[in-house]
Design an enzyme around this catalytic site. Structure first.
Site, PDB file in Angstrom:
ATOM      1  N   ALA A 236      45.222  43.976  53.458  1.00 36.39           N
ATOM      2  CA  ALA A 236      45.150  45.359  53.907  1.00 36.39           C
ATOM      3  C   ALA A 236      44.702  46.190  52.714  1.00 36.39           C
ATOM      4  O   ALA A 236      44.941  45.813  51.565  1.00 36.39           O
ATOM      5  CB  ALA A 236      46.525  45.807  54.379  1.00 36.39           C
TER       6      ALA A 236
ATOM      7  N   GLU B 170      52.344  40.467  48.745  1.00 33.54           N
ATOM      8  CA  GLU B 170      52.931  41.790  48.997  1.00 33.54           C
ATOM      9  C   GLU B 170      54.124  42.111  48.111  1.00 33.54           C
ATOM     10  O   GLU B 170      54.364  43.260  47.760  1.00 33.54           O
ATOM     11  CB  GLU B 170      53.356  41.906  50.478  1.00 33.54           C
ATOM     12  CG  GLU B 170      52.220  42.014  51.471  1.00 33.54           C
ATOM     13  CD  GLU B 170      51.697  40.675  51.950  1.00 33.54           C
ATOM     14  OE1 GLU B 170      52.038  39.630  51.347  1.00 33.54           O
ATOM     15  OE2 GLU B 170      50.932  40.666  52.930  1.00 33.54           O
TER      16      GLU B 170
HETATM   17  N1  CAA Z   1      42.823  46.767  48.903  1.00 36.17           N
HETATM   18  C1  CAA Z   1      41.948  47.637  48.359  1.00 36.17           C
HETATM   19  N2  CAA Z   1      41.008  47.290  47.462  1.00 36.17           N
HETATM   20  C2  CAA Z   1      40.957  45.990  47.095  1.00 36.17           C
HETATM   21  C3  CAA Z   1      41.833  45.029  47.625  1.00 36.17           C
HETATM   22  C4  CAA Z   1      42.799  45.456  48.572  1.00 36.17           C
HETATM   23  N3  CAA Z   1      43.646  44.611  49.170  1.00 36.17           N
HETATM   24  N4  CAA Z   1      41.553  43.836  47.062  1.00 36.17           N
HETATM   25  C5  CAA Z   1      40.526  44.048  46.218  1.00 36.17           C
HETATM   26  N5  CAA Z   1      40.152  45.347  46.244  1.00 36.17           N
HETATM   27  C6  CAA Z   1      39.091  45.993  45.491  1.00 36.17           C
HETATM   28  C7  CAA Z   1      39.502  46.194  44.032  1.00 36.17           C
HETATM   29  O1  CAA Z   1      40.311  47.358  43.881  1.00 36.17           O
HETATM   30  C8  CAA Z   1      38.153  46.338  43.367  1.00 36.17           C
HETATM   31  O2  CAA Z   1      37.662  47.640  43.617  1.00 36.17           O
HETATM   32  P1  CAA Z   1      37.075  48.524  42.376  1.00 36.17           P
HETATM   33  O3  CAA Z   1      35.849  47.750  41.969  1.00 36.17           O
HETATM   34  O4  CAA Z   1      36.786  49.828  43.029  1.00 36.17           O
HETATM   35  O5  CAA Z   1      38.132  48.537  41.322  1.00 36.17           O
HETATM   36  C9  CAA Z   1      37.271  45.371  44.177  1.00 36.17           C
HETATM   37  O6  CAA Z   1      37.942  45.152  45.416  1.00 36.17           O
HETATM   38  C10 CAA Z   1      37.095  44.027  43.501  1.00 36.17           C
HETATM   39  O7  CAA Z   1      38.402  43.523  43.183  1.00 36.17           O
HETATM   40  P2  CAA Z   1      38.862  43.128  41.689  1.00 36.17           P
HETATM   41  O8  CAA Z   1      38.080  43.869  40.676  1.00 36.17           O
HETATM   42  O9  CAA Z   1      40.357  43.283  41.640  1.00 36.17           O
HETATM   43  O10 CAA Z   1      38.434  41.588  41.692  1.00 36.17           O
HETATM   44  P3  CAA Z   1      39.110  40.399  40.872  1.00 36.17           P
HETATM   45  O11 CAA Z   1      38.202  39.237  41.039  1.00 36.17           O
HETATM   46  O12 CAA Z   1      39.457  40.836  39.475  1.00 36.17           O
HETATM   47  O13 CAA Z   1      40.488  40.105  41.616  1.00 36.17           O
HETATM   48  C11 CAA Z   1      41.904  39.776  43.551  1.00 36.17           C
HETATM   49  C12 CAA Z   1      40.478  39.648  42.938  1.00 36.17           C
HETATM   50  C13 CAA Z   1      42.838  38.802  42.829  1.00 36.17           C
HETATM   51  C14 CAA Z   1      41.772  39.399  45.018  1.00 36.17           C
HETATM   52  C15 CAA Z   1      42.404  41.223  43.354  1.00 36.17           C
HETATM   53  O14 CAA Z   1      41.418  42.119  43.854  1.00 36.17           O
HETATM   54  C16 CAA Z   1      43.680  41.504  44.098  1.00 36.17           C
HETATM   55  O15 CAA Z   1      44.752  41.128  43.642  1.00 36.17           O
HETATM   56  N6  CAA Z   1      43.573  42.196  45.261  1.00 36.17           N
HETATM   57  C17 CAA Z   1      44.733  42.577  46.030  1.00 36.17           C
HETATM   58  C18 CAA Z   1      45.260  41.426  46.842  1.00 36.17           C
HETATM   59  C19 CAA Z   1      46.504  41.836  47.601  1.00 36.17           C
HETATM   60  O16 CAA Z   1      47.511  42.202  47.013  1.00 36.17           O
HETATM   61  N7  CAA Z   1      46.421  41.754  48.929  1.00 36.17           N
HETATM   62  C20 CAA Z   1      47.553  42.089  49.782  1.00 36.17           C
HETATM   63  C21 CAA Z   1      47.457  43.525  50.217  1.00 36.17           C
HETATM   64  S1  CAA Z   1      48.947  44.080  50.994  1.00 36.17           S
HETATM   65  C22 CAA Z   1      48.824  43.590  52.600  1.00 36.17           C
HETATM   66  O17 CAA Z   1      47.875  42.967  53.008  1.00 36.17           O
HETATM   67  C23 CAA Z   1      50.003  44.035  53.454  1.00 36.17           C
HETATM   68  C24 CAA Z   1      50.103  43.413  54.776  1.00 36.17           C
HETATM   69  O18 CAA Z   1      50.775  42.432  54.966  1.00 36.17           O
HETATM   70  C25 CAA Z   1      49.470  44.036  55.894  1.00 36.17           C
END
Ligand code: CAA
Length: 250
Positions: free
Chosen positions: A63, A131
């Site tokens: 999300a 999460e």
């Molecule tokens: N939401 C919003 N933006 C996100 C995102 C997310 N879930 N995942 C990645 N992005 C964005 C990053 O913010 C980044 O944007 P900017 O360039 O504007 O900074 C872009 O995508 C590329 O990501 P990274 O620079 O972070 O890429 P990376 O290769 O260094 O890392 C990753 C990749 C490990 C997947 C990292 O992006 C990450 O940890 N993302 C979040 C994953 C996460 O926590 N997902 C769970 C969300 S909570 C949820 O889903 C709740 C539910 O149950 C409904």
């Protein structure tokens, strides 16, 4: 349009395309996904549905955390309900659904894959429920479906630690059924085989296998309640600010 539905005969391929955010789902994208899935659920000419992410980095990175950081508890419940609806459509539509996991499948992305009947991963795929590190819990079915598919012990490990698993481990713990490159080609191949079987028998098999789906309603409610805590506000804000969260326990 960030969600497209293409066709390969009786196989529909739904692609989530928001690559600048690793296909993370905001309201617009998730609503489009829900709408495409509703249409396909009612369309008898689509006999199998394959779900994938655009590009070679992500299936769905979850999300949209930046969007969620502004939500109160009531809005978070609506948001949780929308994700639940998409996952429920994948789980309950009377035809097989397949997740072609071509990269990160995290949080809500892993949960959409868990809503599908079958999951295949590319060798670069990484899956998880991170999460907990945002001060929240899985909110689109993960607490119920991960335990059902992989067992309670694996679900507690992944949900408590928030750690990501690589494709090999995902295969070992039963989170995916196979590793294949390119994963979309493999998924379509399996889908074509399923499309040649009796759709009536497949629909009944799916309905019977899905009996007793767990406490999904309870999860949606408690996911929303967490958004009233300081820890959730801190965890979600820390992601956007690219720093480690400082949790205070309330
Ligand atoms: N939401 C919003 N933006 C996100 C995102 C997310 N879930 N995942 C990645 N992005 C964005 C990053 O913010 C980044 O944007 P900017 O360039 O504007 O900074 C872009 O995508 C590329 O990501 P990274 O620079 O972070 O890429 P990376 O290769 O260094 O890392 C990753 C990749 C490990 C997947 C990292 O992006 C990450 O940890 N993302 C979040 C994953 C996460 O926590 N997902 C769970 C969300 S909570 C949820 O889903 C709740 C539910 O149950 C409904």
């Amino acid at each position: 349009m960030s969600v497209t539905a293409g066709r390969d005969g009786a196989v529909a391929v739904v692609t989530i395309d928001r690559q600048d955010a690793l296909n993370a789902l905001n309201v617009e994208t998730l609503t489009e996904l829900r709408d495409r899935l509703r249409e396909l659920a009612a369309d008898d000419s689509a006999q199998v549905v394959v779900l994938t992410g655009a590009g070679d980095r992500a299936f769905v990175a979850g999300a949209d955390i930046k969007y969620m950081s502004g939500l109160g508890a009531d809005e978070a419940k609506e948001w949780g309900a929308l994700g639940h609806e998409a996952a429920r459509l994948l789980e309950e539509m009377p035809k097989p659904t397949i997740a072609a996991i071509n990269g990160f499948a995290l949080g809500g992305g892993c949960e959409l894959a868990l809503g599908c009947d079958l999951r295949y991963a590319s060798s670069r795929a990484r899956l998880g429920q991170p999460e907990i590190d945002l001060g929240i819990v899985p909110g689109w079915g993960g607490t119920q479906r991960l335990a059902r598919i992989c067992g309670l012990g694996v679900a507690k490990d992944l949900i408590f630690t928030g750690r990501m698993v690589e494709a090999e481990e995902a295969l070992r713990i039963g989170l995916v059924s196979a590793i294949a490159d390119p994963v979309l080609d493999h998924s379509i191949e399996v889908a074509q085989k399923l499309a040649a079987k009796s759709p009536v028998a497949l629909g009944v098999a799916k309905r019977l296998l899905n009996l007793s789906p767990g406490a999904l309603d309870r999860e949606a409610e408690e996911f929303g309640d967490l958004f009233a805590t300081e820890d959730a506000k801190e965890g979600l804000a820390a992601f956007a600010e690219k720093r480690a969260p400082r949790f205070v326990g309330r």
